[in-house]
Enzyme design. Sequence first.
Site, PDB file in Angstrom:
ATOM      1  N   SER A 324       0.811  -1.217   0.000  1.00 13.03           N
ATOM      2  CA  SER A 324       0.000   0.000   0.000  1.00 13.03           C
ATOM      3  C   SER A 324       0.851   1.277   0.000  1.00 13.03           C
ATOM      4  CB  SER A 324      -0.963  -0.042   1.193  1.00 13.03           C
ATOM      5  OG  SER A 324      -1.971   0.917   1.079  1.00 13.03           O
ATOM      6  N   ASP A 335      10.740   5.649  -9.596  1.00 14.08           N
ATOM      7  CA  ASP A 335      10.478   6.320 -10.876  1.00 14.08           C
ATOM      8  C   ASP A 335      11.328   7.576 -11.053  1.00 14.08           C
ATOM      9  OD1 ASP A 335       8.684   4.380 -11.526  1.00 14.08           O
ATOM     10  OD2 ASP A 335       6.895   5.658 -11.535  1.00 14.08           O
ATOM     11  N   LYS A 349      -0.419  -3.986  -3.662  1.00 15.19           N
ATOM     12  CA  LYS A 349      -1.751  -3.441  -3.338  1.00 15.19           C
ATOM     13  C   LYS A 349      -1.872  -2.069  -4.000  1.00 15.19           C
ATOM     14  CE  LYS A 349      -4.877  -2.323   0.493  1.00 15.19           C
ATOM     15  NZ  LYS A 349      -4.912  -0.858   0.544  1.00 15.19           N
TER      16      LYS A 349
END
Length: 491
Positions: A324, A335, A349
């Site tokens: 999560s 990224d 998740k």
Amino acid sequence: MNDHQKNHATSQDDNTKSTPSKNSKHIKIKLWHFILVILGIILLTSIITVVSTILISHQKSGLNKEQRANLKKIEYVYQTLNKDYYKKQSSDKLTQSAIDGMVKELKDPYSEYMTAEETKQFNEGVSGDFVGIGAEMQKKNEQISVTSPMKDSPAEKAGIQPKDIVTQVNHHSVVGKPLDQVVKMVRGKKGTYVTLTIKRGSQEKDIKIKRDTIHVKSVEYEKKGNVGVLTINKFQSNTSGELKSAIIKAHKQGIRHIILDLRNNPGGLLDEAVKMANIFIDKGNTVVQLEKGKDKEELKTSNQALKQAKDMKVSILVNEGSASASEVFTGAMKDYHKAKVYGSKTFGKGIVQTIREFSDGSLIKYTEMKWLTPDGHYIHGKGIRPDVSISTPKYQSLNVIPDNKTYHQGEKDKNVKTMKIGLKALGYPIDNETNIFDEQLESAIKTFQQDNNLKVNGNFDKKTNDKFTEKLVEKANKKDTVLNDLLNKLK
């Protein structure tokens, strides 16, 4: 938040008075006729008001005709069972069962209805605050003992020490009681007192402690040579603030490389994940993309990155228990190339839950949208793969064996494989990892039972299971092989 809002139609009387003219005596209106007119106006106004209120209510509810009919059916069943069923029913239980049924139909493990008591516990977990004495406890050898009192806590100030054995709470014995039940006995309202009867060595004494608000930190910092290890347990209120403080402290100590340990971090508050990312990522950059059907929203950083964080190399350590909000943060850092990720693949998740609280203290938590990383990666059911894999020892990934069954030689069960892997890790001679309870396993269990002062019978019973789990946890806590492997890679 209230269960619902009532729409009130408010009317204002015309209080302007008209002065009678001299000719008013020629105007003859019978009193009864006047009263009928007034009653007619009142009745008409009432009808219009009721109809208007119903129309407004239906419009604001967002329900169509079919949905309103379904809701009316639920209301009818509720009233019928409450009123006409031959045994008296609890209105609260009927309501909760109806809600539970609707939520269960979603077949979503992340959506649930919580009672007021469950909501209280949930909010404590989210905030990191609870009312108690600040003593970590464990159940070991059928005894409740203090692992350690938290720093500056009421327990520490009252003189509670590590390894104190708690025998009574408010003069009620806790012998044989489950740990969670004892914890509930110790907790209470802020400002009230609780008396613990503790055994220290051969002495036993009562210690009276005043309950207070306790804050459980979600970030722990430890200096390991020239590397700072910051363990982040969950994303609760002010986790980002705790992390910022820890980084500033590490920077003052000359640390220029930090490890953010997110292993077994189940997540928590999404906004804290965004704030944490903002410590490393400059203002105006997307941390996470939210999607609900055609609706899309990007959560961006609002400040410049922390100056001290810019001086540091960052490594993130994850495993299959990182989920999560942990994945939101890790995905953004990956990224933007702000960190190198180590460990094993994360949980996966990629959905977000919303909470709605009711006036009675209960709440409903339901999945409202999905999320993607800044580069548009949807990780639900896939997880995030690390840049560098570090395998976790098998015994650290074992599931807990249910203690409601005793296992014997000759049985075939998936939990038998867990016993073999665990006992092998603890140093007992096991040369296979099948799910068959064989003679070798029975022999190893007998030796284990003898080593731990248990009844020697070769059966994997409840007491053997408890000690088995305890020893594996001790081993895992004593030597963190994954972290040590990463520290060696960073040298």
